[in-house]
Scaffold this motif. Structure first.
Motif, PDB file in Angstrom:
ATOM      1  N   ASP A  32       0.822  -1.215   0.000  1.00 19.58           N
ATOM      2  CA  ASP A  32       0.000   0.000   0.000  1.00 19.58           C
ATOM      3  C   ASP A  32       0.852   1.259   0.000  1.00 19.58           C
ATOM      4  O   ASP A  32       0.402   2.322  -0.439  1.00 19.58           O
ATOM      5  N   THR A  42       5.013  -9.859   4.877  1.00 15.06           N
ATOM      6  CA  THR A  42       3.967  -8.833   5.024  1.00 15.06           C
ATOM      7  C   THR A  42       4.430  -7.574   5.751  1.00 15.06           C
ATOM      8  O   THR A  42       3.648  -6.624   5.879  1.00 15.06           O
ATOM      9  N   ASN A  77       1.960  -2.569   4.778  1.00 13.58           N
ATOM     10  CA  ASN A  77       1.218  -1.472   5.372  1.00 13.58           C
ATOM     11  C   ASN A  77       1.985  -1.003   6.615  1.00 13.58           C
ATOM     12  O   ASN A  77       3.143  -1.372   6.788  1.00 13.58           O
ATOM     13  N   ASP A 117       1.286  -1.553   9.906  1.00  9.48           N
ATOM     14  CA  ASP A 117       0.847  -2.242  11.118  1.00  9.48           C
ATOM     15  C   ASP A 117       1.949  -2.418  12.157  1.00  9.48           C
ATOM     16  O   ASP A 117       1.659  -2.509  13.350  1.00  9.48           O
ATOM     17  N   ASP A 142     -15.098  -7.931   2.753  1.00  8.72           N
ATOM     18  CA  ASP A 142     -13.970  -7.762   1.848  1.00  8.72           C
ATOM     19  C   ASP A 142     -13.070  -8.989   1.924  1.00  8.72           C
ATOM     20  O   ASP A 142     -13.386  -9.986   2.575  1.00  8.72           O
ATOM     21  N   VAL A 192     -13.034  -8.068   7.099  1.00  5.27           N
ATOM     22  CA  VAL A 192     -11.931  -8.088   6.145  1.00  5.27           C
ATOM     23  C   VAL A 192     -10.708  -8.699   6.820  1.00  5.27           C
ATOM     24  O   VAL A 192     -10.527  -8.571   8.034  1.00  5.27           O
ATOM     25  N   TYR A 193      -9.909  -9.377   6.035  1.00  9.68           N
ATOM     26  CA  TYR A 193      -8.644  -9.907   6.534  1.00  9.68           C
ATOM     27  C   TYR A 193      -7.564  -9.556   5.521  1.00  9.68           C
ATOM     28  O   TYR A 193      -7.333 -10.278   4.551  1.00  9.68           O
ATOM     29  N   SER A 194      -6.919  -8.413   5.753  1.00  8.64           N
ATOM     30  CA  SER A 194      -5.774  -8.055   4.913  1.00  8.64           C
ATOM     31  C   SER A 194      -4.591  -8.948   5.287  1.00  8.64           C
ATOM     32  O   SER A 194      -4.441  -9.325   6.455  1.00  8.64           O
ATOM     33  N   GLN A 245      -1.544  -8.515   5.946  1.00  8.20           N
ATOM     34  CA  GLN A 245      -0.627  -8.081   6.994  1.00  8.20           C
ATOM     35  C   GLN A 245      -1.221  -8.198   8.393  1.00  8.20           C
ATOM     36  O   GLN A 245      -0.511  -8.041   9.387  1.00  8.20           O
ATOM     37  N   TYR A 246      -2.524  -8.515   8.501  1.00 13.21           N
ATOM     38  CA  TYR A 246      -3.122  -8.662   9.831  1.00 13.21           C
ATOM     39  C   TYR A 246      -2.502  -9.819  10.610  1.00 13.21           C
ATOM     40  O   TYR A 246      -2.581  -9.851  11.839  1.00 13.21           O
ATOM     41  N   ILE A 257      -4.287 -14.593  -2.095  1.00 12.48           N
ATOM     42  CA  ILE A 257      -4.961 -13.324  -2.361  1.00 12.48           C
ATOM     43  C   ILE A 257      -4.332 -12.598  -3.543  1.00 12.48           C
ATOM     44  O   ILE A 257      -5.030 -12.010  -4.372  1.00 12.48           O
ATOM     45  N   TRP A 258      -3.000 -12.662  -3.667  1.00 13.32           N
ATOM     46  CA  TRP A 258      -2.371 -11.949  -4.790  1.00 13.32           C
ATOM     47  C   TRP A 258      -2.662 -12.642  -6.116  1.00 13.32           C
ATOM     48  O   TRP A 258      -2.930 -11.978  -7.126  1.00 13.32           O
TER      49      TRP A 258
END
Length: 486
Positions: free
Chosen positions: A85, A185, A189, A191, A286, A350-352, A354-355, A387-388
């Motif tokens: 991001d 990850t 972002n 985090d 999401d 949502v589960y990005s 990097q979480y 996901i990617w």
């Protein structure tokens, strides 16, 4: 209750078969009489160096994007699994134009920055440190590099704090340092800022510094919402132990530090300040969530997912609270902290990718067993790739390059099952404390601070009142779970 007290560090290679097998790559397990304390490479420094090395490997993994994929269409950054991001939001959130977060309205669809205030400040400071000359591509690259350097400092803080939280178990922090998902990850972002503050808070609580713990939790919550959940875990533990004064100091410190950060923006840029909260509330289901999986499989858009997610989170947190008050021995703080953050992730809309970073330091403290940790990490790597490749599929048009919807659903299921598996073994350790590897030497709660060794004053189960015995290493006997007057 009696407790075994020894000064020498616990060596995982003598207790964990996976750690012992892995140590063969560096010459075999460390012996009992190895003199580690007198060498400059003592455990904390080793953990930090390993964490920085893994962070650097993660940066290398992003090279295809850094060189070109971030700037030449969406598909390449997905097929190379190197998305971040950070460079994209440098332009999209006005940092490249010198706009002030929360105060200046953005020109695009997002009217204001949708991150909590302390994260916004982190992003702004990074923009100040980014050189202003050259092309926009060069500035985006430099912005990512500056952020990577700042996030690397956060990673070092996390490594130090995790290694020091359990005084006799510094090597458990290698679980964080060597986690594959950490390397993959860490620079997606911002985090790691909140995670570093949370790890520092855990360290302060373990040292009995309740007010400073609260201050750090408040700052962490000003960077990301999830750290406030630690106060919920502490509430039931302090209730069971009757440690209300320490809990009150923690809540006071958290409220004060959160207000110090947020109040100026609330007063002078209310619309910008509330954007994070309204965006989180209004955001539909999401990527990565159990709700997306249900929606895709059933064809139901789940327009009330916000209500479902909130209800499920509250229900699961209530179950954790009941577990804490009925377990035969008061759970360790790290165990309960891991569980409440895990259920928040599992029930979220949502589960990005990097979480996963939120859980890795807590997992290292809650369940320091390499086999279980690596099983969980394997499922997270599957999701990271899933996901990617799914995004590559959805952005490739008629070429359909990547992972179709059905394959992505398998990746979501793998993440959910892996997290549930680690939750299950933590719950088992709580119900059968003799199986908890941290307590095998007679320790009570090394991360518990004022809770460590404290007697119970409130329990909801006869099993929690009854004394329990276990035979830790070297044949020593330890009595557990003694309530006052027993």
């Amino acid at each position: 209750m009696t407790k075994v007290q020894e000064d020498r560090p616990v060596l995982p290679t003598q207790q964990d078969e996976v750690a012992a097998a892995g140590s063969e790559f560096i010459g075999g397990p460390i012996g009992r009489h190895a003199r580690l304390g007198g060498h400059w490479l003592h455990p904390v420094r080793v953990v930090v160096l390993v964490a920085l090395g893994m962070f650097a490997l993660g940066m290398v993994q992003k090279l295809p994007c850094y060189d070109w994929a971030w700037f030449r269409g969406a598909g390449s950054q997905y097929t190379h699994a190197c998305y971040s991001d950070i460079p994209h939001l440098f332009v999209a959130r006005g940092f490249a134009d010198g706009l002030t977060p929360y105060f200046d309205r953005l020109p695009g669809d997002m009217e204001y920055l949708e991150y909590p205030v302390l994260t916004g400040l982190f992003m702004e400071v990074a923009s100040w440190l980014t050189p202003g000359g050259g092309s926009m591509q060069h500035r985006e690259q430099m912005y990512w590099m500056v952020n990577a350097g700042m996030l690397m400092a956060c990673a070092a803080v996390i490594a130090v704090c995790v290694a020091r939280t359990h005084r006799r178990r510094p090597w458990d922090a290698l679980l964080f340092a060597l986690a594959p998902a950490f390397a993959l990850t860490a620079t997606i972002n911002w985090d790691l800022l909140a995670i570093a503050l949370t790890a520092a808070a855990m360290l302060m609580w373990s040292r009995g510094r309740s007010l400073l713990f609260g201050v750090l939790v408040g700052l962490a919550t000003a960077a990301k919402l999830y750290p406030v959940l630690l106060l919920g875990a502490l509430f039931v533990l302090c209730w069971r132990a009757g440690k209300w004064r320490a809990f009150g100091a923690a809540v006071l410190g958290a409220a004060a530090s959160w207000l110090v950060v947020n109040l100026p923006v609330m007063l002078f840029a209310w619309d910008g300040w509330q954007k994070f909260y309204t965006f989180s509330q209004e955001r539909p289901i999401d990527f990565g969530s159990v709700w997306l999986l249900i929606s895709q499989r059933s064809g139901n858009p789940l327009t009330d997912a916000n209500t479902y997610a909130t209800g499920l989170t509250l229900l699961l947190c209530a179950a954790i609270g009941l577990l804490a008050l009925t377990a035969p021995r008061r759970p360790r703080f790290a165990q309960l902290a891991f569980l409440v953050v895990a259920v928040f992730i599992l029930a979220n809309k949502v589960y990005s990718p990097q979480y996963v970073l939120w859980l890795i330091p807590l997992a290292a403290l809650a369940r320091p067993r390499w086999r279980d940790f690596l099983v969980w990490q394997a499922t997270e790597v599957v999701y990271f790739l899933g996901i990617w490749f799914y995004l590559a599929y959805t952005t490739s048009g008629d070429k359909h390059q990547g992972l179709p919807t059905e394959g992505y659903q398998v990746a979501i299921a793998a993440h959910l099952l892996g997290t549930l598996y680690l939750c299950a073994v933590v719950v088992r350790d709580i119900l059968l404390p003799e199986r908890d590897v941290v307590r095998r030497d007679g320790s009570d709660d090394p991360s518990g601070g004022v809770l460590d060794g404290a007697e119970d004053v409130f329990v909801l189960s006869d099993a929690a009142r009854a004394p329990r015995e276990a035979a830790p290493s070297e044949g020593q006997r330890v009595r557990w779970g003694m309530a006052p007057g027993d």
